[in-house]
Design an enzyme around this catalytic site. Structure first.
Site, PDB file in Angstrom:
ATOM      1  N   LYS A  48       2.184  -0.460  13.725  1.00  9.91           N
ATOM      2  CA  LYS A  48       2.825   0.713  14.007  1.00  9.91           C
ATOM      3  C   LYS A  48       2.089   1.971  13.893  1.00  9.91           C
ATOM      4  O   LYS A  48       1.885   1.775  12.866  1.00  9.91           O
ATOM      5  CB  LYS A  48       3.658   0.943  12.697  1.00  9.91           C
ATOM      6  N   THR A 105       0.926  -1.207  -0.263  1.00 14.83           N
ATOM      7  CA  THR A 105       0.050   0.002   0.001  1.00 14.83           C
ATOM      8  C   THR A 105       0.692   1.124  -0.087  1.00 14.83           C
ATOM      9  O   THR A 105       0.114   2.322  -0.274  1.00 14.83           O
ATOM     10  CB  THR A 105      -1.081  -0.020   0.916  1.00 14.83           C
ATOM     11  N   PHE A 112      -0.063   4.350   8.475  1.00 16.97           N
ATOM     12  CA  PHE A 112       0.760   5.620   8.011  1.00 16.97           C
ATOM     13  C   PHE A 112       0.896   4.928   6.568  1.00 16.97           C
ATOM     14  O   PHE A 112       2.097   5.033   5.838  1.00 16.97           O
ATOM     15  CB  PHE A 112       1.604   5.965   8.939  1.00 16.97           C
ATOM     16  N   TYR A 113       0.954   3.329   6.590  1.00 12.18           N
ATOM     17  CA  TYR A 113       1.451   2.558   5.709  1.00 12.18           C
ATOM     18  C   TYR A 113       0.808   3.286   3.182  1.00 12.18           C
ATOM     19  O   TYR A 113      -0.126   2.087   3.857  1.00 12.18           O
ATOM     20  CB  TYR A 113       1.789   1.189   5.307  1.00 12.18           C
ATOM     21  N   GLY A 114       0.934   4.218   3.704  1.00 10.13           N
ATOM     22  CA  GLY A 114      -0.360   4.867   2.182  1.00 10.13           C
ATOM     23  C   GLY A 114      -1.245   5.472   3.054  1.00 10.13           C
ATOM     24  O   GLY A 114      -1.500   6.140   4.614  1.00 10.13           O
TER      25      GLY A 114
END
Length: 349
Positions: free
Chosen positions: A87, A22, A56-58
């Protein structure tokens, strides 16, 4: 150490990292990524129960939305068997860590909103980096409150040094610590963190075990075009080991490891790289460490074919193999920070 909550036991030899599904300039369709996660969690040979996510992965919670889709289409019993380490606790715009109570609460409550109340995986939460503005033990205390309430199941740590690990352990049990480890990034061995975590027997979740795609057959076989093939907007354009002069310096080492993988162990460079980490896991009398703690590499893979490539050809390495690999790297030392000079101060805090 608090006895009120317990560590979550991490099963298996591997985890699976989802960042590249992502958090990439051109993510593949969500349906394909759902099928990929189904494949890795249910595969009879190398299926993994540990999944690594990032709030916050994307953009717009893309990583959480992907995993929610997977859970909705997956067998509830399989979902219950999974452990998800996530995370969060950072400013999504600047990616600066925020260890305040408000930030931790907002992050955890947002994350759990994507998970069902019943038949859900065990959830571990970690603040993505150490926020130096807030005493680390206070941040861990805020997370611990959510474990005590049963909202999440355990605490993991990310990019921490010995001092922060020690502070965390005084507040609550730590289920695992996520740190970078690969043949090309061995800092945690050299700086004593591996030794410290081994004394505590806290498992290490080894991210970027293929050094963000450097430690692969494809990189060596296409070394002339590898750097130019990295997509525009890819984070690797900002990392030391992907700068042309540093890549050129490290290429002979990469080629020697490739030759060792193929000619000596009859496997791929990526499989050798993962096998090396698995060999270190639980190793006795390694560099003054009586028994190395468990280390679970978390390679990624966007398709079942890529997962087969990364997970499917693990080999047994002997102590002599370890020595030969170390000799290759000592004779051709790897250059380049893990990230870059500007970000070096944010690591191992």
């Amino acid at each position: 150490m608090s006895e009120e909550i317990e560590k979550v036991e991490i099963p298996g030899k591997f985890g699976f990292g989802t960042m590249s599904l992502t958090w990439t300039p051109n993510p593949q369709p969500i349906e394909k990524s759902v099928e990929t996660i189904k494949y890795i969690t249910s595969h009879p040979e190398f299926g993994t129960k540990l999944i690594n996510l990032g709030e916050f992965y994307g953009p717009d919670d893309a990583n959480l939305k992907l995993f929610q889709k997977f859970l909705e289409s997956s067998d509830p019993k399989l979902n219950e068997s999974l452990i998800v380490s996530i995370k969060g606790g950072c400013d999504v715009k600047t990616l600066a860590p925020d260890g305040s109570k408000k930030s931790v609460s907002k992050s955890i409550e947002n994350i759990v909103s994507y998970f069902p109340k019943e038949h859900r995986p065990k959830l571990l939460f970690q603040i993505a980096r150490v926020d130096k503005r807030v005493p680390y033990e206070e941040t861990i205390g805020y997370i611990k409150e959510y474990v005590e309430k049963g909202v999440i199941d355990g605490i993991s740590l990310s990019e921490v040094g010995k001092e922060s690990i020690s502070k965390a352990l005084k507040v609550a049990p730590v289920s695992c610590v996520e740190l970078e480890l690969s043949l090309f990034s061995q800092d945690l061995i050299d700086n004593g963190i591996l030794s410290y975590l081994s004394e505590q027997q806290i498992p290490i979740i080894a991210y970027s075990p293929l050094c963000r795609g450097l430690l692969t057959d494809s990189t060596v076989e296409n070394s002339d075009t590898f750097l130019s093939s990295i997509p525009k907007g890819d984070i690797r354009h900002h990392l030391d080991k992907f700068k042309p002069d540093i890549f050129k310096h490290n290429l002979p080492t990469l080629k020697k490891l490739y030759d060792f993988a193929h000619n000596v162990k009859n496997t791929s460079l990526e499989s050798l790289s993962l096998s090396w980490i698995l060999k270190l896991s639980g190793q006795k009398n390694f560099k003054g460490i009586e028994k190395v703690t468990r280390i679970l590499p978390i390679p990624s893979g966007s398709t079942p074919k890529r997962i087969e490539s990364n997970f499917g050809s693990i080999v047994e390495l002997s102590d002599n193999d370890l020595e030969e690999i170390e000799k290759i790297i000592k004779e051709n030392p790897v250059k380049g920070f893990r990230y870059n000079e500007q970000l070096e101060g944010t690591l191992f805090q």
